[in-house]
Scaffold this motif. Sequence first.
Motif, PDB file in Angstrom:
ATOM      1  N   SER A  10      13.210  51.922  -9.142  1.00 56.78           N
ATOM      2  CA  SER A  10      13.398  50.787  -9.529  1.00 56.78           C
ATOM      3  C   SER A  10      13.129  49.841  -8.341  1.00 56.78           C
ATOM      4  O   SER A  10      13.187  50.293  -7.172  1.00 56.78           O
ATOM      5  N   GLY A  11      12.766  48.678  -8.607  1.00 56.20           N
ATOM      6  CA  GLY A  11      12.351  47.871  -7.501  1.00 56.20           C
ATOM      7  C   GLY A  11      11.961  46.359  -7.869  1.00 56.20           C
ATOM      8  O   GLY A  11      12.195  46.265  -9.215  1.00 56.20           O
ATOM      9  N   VAL A  12      11.617  45.630  -7.085  1.00 57.45           N
ATOM     10  CA  VAL A  12      11.150  44.178  -7.406  1.00 57.45           C
ATOM     11  C   VAL A  12       9.733  44.008  -7.020  1.00 57.45           C
ATOM     12  O   VAL A  12       9.572  44.098  -5.943  1.00 57.45           O
ATOM     13  N   LEU A  13       9.144  43.340  -8.087  1.00 63.82           N
ATOM     14  CA  LEU A  13       7.719  43.132  -7.759  1.00 63.82           C
ATOM     15  C   LEU A  13       7.545  41.568  -7.883  1.00 63.82           C
ATOM     16  O   LEU A  13       7.715  40.894  -9.043  1.00 63.82           O
ATOM     17  N   ARG A  14       7.246  40.841  -6.763  1.00 66.61           N
ATOM     18  CA  ARG A  14       7.237  39.240  -7.032  1.00 66.61           C
ATOM     19  C   ARG A  14       5.752  38.906  -7.062  1.00 66.61           C
ATOM     20  O   ARG A  14       4.955  39.167  -6.269  1.00 66.61           O
ATOM     21  N   GLY A  66       5.686  38.066   3.586  1.00 70.32           N
ATOM     22  CA  GLY A  66       6.329  39.179   2.751  1.00 70.32           C
ATOM     23  C   GLY A  66       7.291  38.663   1.866  1.00 70.32           C
ATOM     24  O   GLY A  66       7.998  39.655   1.177  1.00 70.32           O
ATOM     25  N   SER A  67       7.375  37.400   1.282  1.00 70.42           N
ATOM     26  CA  SER A  67       8.275  36.793   0.314  1.00 70.42           C
ATOM     27  C   SER A  67       7.561  36.878  -0.710  1.00 70.42           C
ATOM     28  O   SER A  67       8.178  36.499  -1.795  1.00 70.42           O
ATOM     29  N   LEU A  68       6.355  37.311  -0.811  1.00 63.49           N
ATOM     30  CA  LEU A  68       5.322  37.580  -2.108  1.00 63.49           C
ATOM     31  C   LEU A  68       4.616  38.868  -2.168  1.00 63.49           C
ATOM     32  O   LEU A  68       4.327  39.226  -0.930  1.00 63.49           O
ATOM     33  N   ASP A  69       4.537  39.663  -3.305  1.00 59.71           N
ATOM     34  CA  ASP A  69       4.016  40.869  -3.239  1.00 59.71           C
ATOM     35  C   ASP A  69       2.529  40.914  -3.695  1.00 59.71           C
ATOM     36  O   ASP A  69       1.649  41.395  -3.185  1.00 59.71           O
TER      37      ASP A  69
END
Length: 284
Positions: free
Chosen positions: A90-94, A138-141
């Motif tokens: 699991s993780g966060v993709l922005r 790095g605040s957006l992927d």
Amino acid sequence: MELRQLRYFVTVAEELHFGRAAERLNIVQPAVSQQVARLERELGLRLLDRSSRHVRLTGDGERMLREARAVLSAADHAGEVAAGLASGRSGVLRIGTAPGLRARLERGLTTLRTNTPDLDIQLSSGTTAEYLTALRSGSLDVAFVRGDVAAADLRVVELWRDPLSVLVPTAYRSDDGVKLVDLADLPLRLPADDVWLRDHLVAACREAGFEPVLGRAIGDFEAAVVEMTTGSPAWTVVYGTACEAAEGALWMGPFSPPRTAPGNLLTAVGPSLECLGELVAAFG
């Protein structure tokens, strides 16, 4: 410019000693010196003052150190995201989105969630300039951007092309396609934050033999349509072929010859090719 060069430069800047930097990087000292010197040549800047007794950052080196750390941070974060995607953790993709991409986003996000059920996906909106800054920090992927993008420190993959459609008063309608020169006397209204579209159309008008009359910038598209319907005649351009226009007052159709805009996937340079391929497959 390579990430390796930036890492070597940052390590030397932190140690202020080539020997200690080489030990920390677990490579030989000449390799560190060569890559840092190569970086300086490519940038056209002297980043370090060297002598037999000391190594010091120059003024340019201090400013470059901040930028290099931001780029490396973005690359490291993107690598962590890629590793999480590849392993199914699991993780966060922005994701930074663009207008008019609902169907593409829904299809791509469904694919990603099928492969990674616990993935938390966060969507945001912004301008191309804001996305470039966010990817580097790095605040957006991932970001979707229309138009040509020049960013050597980011990965830019063209996924699709959108037709450019012209929105004009009905009197200018042409089912065979509207020629730019026929619009020379009309003001051109464009979104204030779409630099690529403005530059592309201004250049195209000049190639057609006239200087476009730039009208007031568009902030809210629906409001602009109302103004164009009830006020002074003008023309604008939209991506794709779907637009809510006042029937009878305005007409939307193709250019002659047709014009298109590239749709790009942008990421930091960190993600593995496997992860990049997964994103391309999902959203392409």
